[in-house]
Design a protein around this motif. Structure first.
Motif, short mmCIF file in Angstrom:
data_model
loop_
_atom_site.label_atom_id
_atom_site.label_comp_id
_atom_site.label_asym_id
_atom_site.label_seq_id
_atom_site.Cartn_x
_atom_site.Cartn_y
_atom_site.Cartn_z
N ASP A 44 0.83 -1.20 0.00
CA ASP A 44 0.00 0.00 0.00
C ASP A 44 0.87 1.25 0.00
O ASP A 44 0.60 2.20 -0.74
N ARG A 48 1.03 4.09 -2.96
CA ARG A 48 0.69 5.49 -2.70
C ARG A 48 1.82 6.42 -3.11
O ARG A 48 1.59 7.47 -3.71
N TRP A 52 1.69 9.14 -6.15
CA TRP A 52 1.92 10.55 -5.85
C TRP A 52 2.95 11.14 -6.82
O TRP A 52 2.74 12.22 -7.37
N ASP A 96 -3.96 1.27 -7.31
CA ASP A 96 -4.26 2.53 -6.64
C ASP A 96 -3.59 3.73 -7.30
O ASP A 96 -3.06 4.60 -6.63
#
Length: 145
Positions: A44, A48, A52, A96
């Motif tokens: 995770d 992320r 970003w 994600d």
């Protein structure tokens, strides 16, 4: 030390990876995080951080390419670059908002690995927990099988 891209601010992304045998870590994804029976998992925290960086104007439309090449003090070393193009031989991991490319030759040496992003008092970096790495050098950027 493995360089990602000299134009990335240090606050955006670490400039090195840590090679170590597979071991659970805080924030590490379990099996299948990158999809069913994924040959390489992405935590995770790594997803992320990658998402970003890829959202920044200078990296829009690019993907993070992780590769393994001969070199380093232990025999193989990890490489991180940003790429706009993929080949038919690339594994594409999307999670994600993160898009990661791994070429088929590197995939053989990364199979079973977890890509993580760790932050501690000393700094932050990507950590590749590779079950095929039998040893790693002191800097953590190269490994042997």
């Amino acid at each position: 030390m493995a360089q990602l891209d000299p134009t990335i601010p240090s606050s955006a992304m670490a400039s090195s990876a840590i090679a170590s045998p597979a071991a659970p870590s805080p924030g590490a994804a379990g099996p299948g995080a990158a999809g069913p029976a994924a040959p390489v998992d992405v935590s995770d925290t790594a997803a992320r951080r990658i998402a970003w960086v890829l959202a920044q104007d200078e990296y829009k439309g690019r993907m993070l390419r992780i590769s393994v090449s001969g070199g380093g003090c232990s025999g193989f070393q990890y490489g991180f670059t940003f790429d706009e193009d993929r080949t038919d031989a690339d594994l594409v991991i999307e999670r994600d908002g993160a898009r990661i490319l791994i070429d088929d030759v590197s995939l053989d040496l990364l199979r079973g690995s977890v890509i993580d992003y760790v932050e501690d008092m000393i700094g932050s970096s990507f950590a590749i927990r590779n079950p095929q790495a039998k040893s790693a050098c002191g800097c953590g950027n190269s490994f042997s099988t």
